[in-house]
Design a protein around this motif. Structure first.
Motif, PDB file in Angstrom:
ATOM      1  N   SER A 123      35.996  32.108  46.602  1.00  0.00           N
ATOM      2  CA  SER A 123      35.455  33.177  47.428  1.00  0.00           C
ATOM      3  C   SER A 123      36.490  33.681  48.420  1.00  0.00           C
ATOM      4  O   SER A 123      36.625  34.893  48.637  1.00  0.00           O
ATOM      5  N   GLU A 172      26.781  38.734  49.626  1.00  0.00           N
ATOM      6  CA  GLU A 172      27.404  39.130  48.362  1.00  0.00           C
ATOM      7  C   GLU A 172      27.144  38.119  47.243  1.00  0.00           C
ATOM      8  O   GLU A 172      27.359  38.429  46.063  1.00  0.00           O
ATOM      9  N   ASN A 204      38.217  37.538  48.275  1.00  0.00           N
ATOM     10  CA  ASN A 204      38.176  38.390  49.472  1.00  0.00           C
ATOM     11  C   ASN A 204      39.339  38.048  50.404  1.00  0.00           C
ATOM     12  O   ASN A 204      39.149  37.819  51.603  1.00  0.00           O
ATOM     13  N   ARG A 216      40.096  40.290  53.584  1.00  0.00           N
ATOM     14  CA  ARG A 216      39.060  40.093  54.593  1.00  0.00           C
ATOM     15  C   ARG A 216      39.195  38.727  55.261  1.00  0.00           C
ATOM     16  O   ARG A 216      39.019  38.581  56.478  1.00  0.00           O
ATOM     17  N   SER A 217      39.502  37.728  54.466  1.00  0.00           N
ATOM     18  CA  SER A 217      39.663  36.372  55.001  1.00  0.00           C
ATOM     19  C   SER A 217      40.859  36.286  55.943  1.00  0.00           C
ATOM     20  O   SER A 217      40.792  35.642  56.999  1.00  0.00           O
ATOM     21  N   SER A 239      29.633  37.009  53.083  1.00  0.00           N
ATOM     22  CA  SER A 239      29.820  36.183  51.889  1.00  0.00           C
ATOM     23  C   SER A 239      28.476  35.734  51.320  1.00  0.00           C
ATOM     24  O   SER A 239      28.268  35.727  50.107  1.00  0.00           O
TER      25      SER A 239
END
Length: 410
Positions: free
Chosen positions: A14, A307, A18, A21-22, A304
């Motif tokens: 995950s 999604e 992403n 974004r992370s 998260s």
């Protein structure tokens, strides 16, 4: 039943999917870790330096006139004063008697004035000291030329900061007094003193000038009325007894105390407490960035969860326990925290070193345990903030109804 290490892989996947974004979320942790560790190391290095500098004069008792007798601020010593504004000759004799063979008594005149070197004006402290007493606690920096502490009426010693700022050498001339004064004495610089930094003996010579005591009283008056008397004790273990003996001898027959005594111990405690308070305050300000980062991490974790509703529903429907779902999202928060804390720790080492060097001028204490410990401590705080921020999203994910979760994506 799905194995626990698979949940870590799902969390890692995950973060990887992403990634941008992370990274943006982890930047807040990086800033927080750098702020807390750098400010903590700066404060600790300041405390360690002050402690070492004050310890250098730990064997000195500083004796000053009581503030009541000295009069209001700005009341300058004068040889024509009818009321004593300094330590008198009689009191000096009592101090010498109380000290005996246990130490060396050094009377000191002092004031603050302007000076001019090569038509450039400056300002600093002026200390009038018997030339025989100067080598007992001050030393010369011979890199500026072969100097001497045996200064006559037309000679002075200058501090390290003055010498550096004015690019001096032994033999340079200095005029002491107001720049607008019609008659200012010109004296020869006979030597440059070694840097002293913050000292507890009340003689801050780095931005100061030391003159012959006879020249001082001829220029400023106040003969036999010293601003302070320093007693350098032979054995620091006896300093409290000597201090008590001096105070008892001089103040014994007086209605109110005429002198006050202090040593490095009390000043060290005061300075350390003050610096500790400032350090804590600055670190608290740095900690605000971690609160901002916590909000960012919380937002990322909630996104998260949103999604991956269908994935959560499938995992719950095949018998995955709620605790394992919670662990999966806490793993994700932990990875974000570890990423931010790791980068922040590496940056803290470089940035903290630079900040300490720029603010203090020395990194002699930087790698001591008391200083460097702030980096792993800040990293642990950063990781803990991330994990705490991920607890509610993880709880929310684990308490979803599996049927509703699967239908949400249909």
């Amino acid at each position: 039943m799905i194995k626990g290490d698979i949940f870590f892989s799902l969390a890692l996947r995950s973060v990887r999917i992403n990634f941008l974004r992370s990274i943006l979320a982890a930047i807040g942790i990086v800033i927080g870790v750098v702020a807390i560790s750098s400010m903590g190391m700066l404060g600790t290095n300041m405390q360690l330096e002050v402690k070492d500098q004050l310890s250098a004069s730990a064997n000195t008792i500083v004796i000053t006139p009581d503030v009541v007798r000295m009069g209001p601020p700005g009341f300058a010593p004068s040889s024509s004063s009818t009321t004593a504004t300094g330590i008198t000759k009689n009191e000096l004799a009592k101090i010498t008697m109380a000290t005996g063979s246990n130490g060396t008594v050094i009377p000191i005149y002092s004031t603050n004035t302007q000076f001019t070197i090569n038509s450039i004006a400056g300002r600093g402290s002026v200390y009038g000291i018997n030339p025989l007493d100067i080598p007992k606690f001050l030393s010369l920096n011979q890199s500026y030329g072969n100097g001497t502490t045996d200064i006559g009426a037309g000679e002075v010693l200058v501090g390290a900061e003055i010498a550096e700022n004015f690019n001096l050498k032994v033999g340079t001339r200095i005029r002491i007094g107001s720049y607008n004064s019609a008659s200012r004495p010109e004296l020869r610089i006979a030597g440059v003193l070694m840097p002293r930094g913050t000292v507890a003996d009340g003689v801050s010579t780095d931005n100061g000038i030391v003159v012959n005591d006879n020249w001082y009283t001829n220029q400023y008056g106040g003969e036999d009325e010293w601003n302070q008397v320093n007693v350098i004790v032979n054995n620091v273990d006896n300093i409290s007894d000597i201090e008590s003996a001096i105070s008892g001898k001089v103040n014994a027959n007086e209605k109110t105390p005429v002198i006050r005594t202090r040593d490095a111990t009390s000043q060290l405690a005061t300075e350390t407490a003050a610096l500790g308070t400032v350090t804590t305050f600055i670190m608290a300000i740095g900690g605000i960035s971690l609160l901002v980062a916590a909000v960012s991490i919380f937002n990322v974790m909630m996104m998260s969860v949103s999604e991956r509703i269908q994935e959560i529903g499938i995992l719950l429907s095949i018998g995955t326990e709620k605790g394992e779902i919670r662990r999966m999202f806490l793993y994700e928060a932990f990875i974000l925290g570890l990423l931010g804390a790791g980068v922040g720790g590496a940056c803290s080492l470089a940035i903290g070193y630079t900040v300490v060097e720029a603010m203090i001028g020395t990194t002699a204490y930087f790698f001591l345990p008391a200083s460097i410990l702030y980096i792993p401590a800040a990293m642990l705080i950063g990781v803990a903030v991330c994990v705490l921020s991920g607890m509610y999203p993880a709880w929310k994910a684990s308490n979803m109804d599996p049927i509703d979760a699967i239908r949400s994506e249909e």
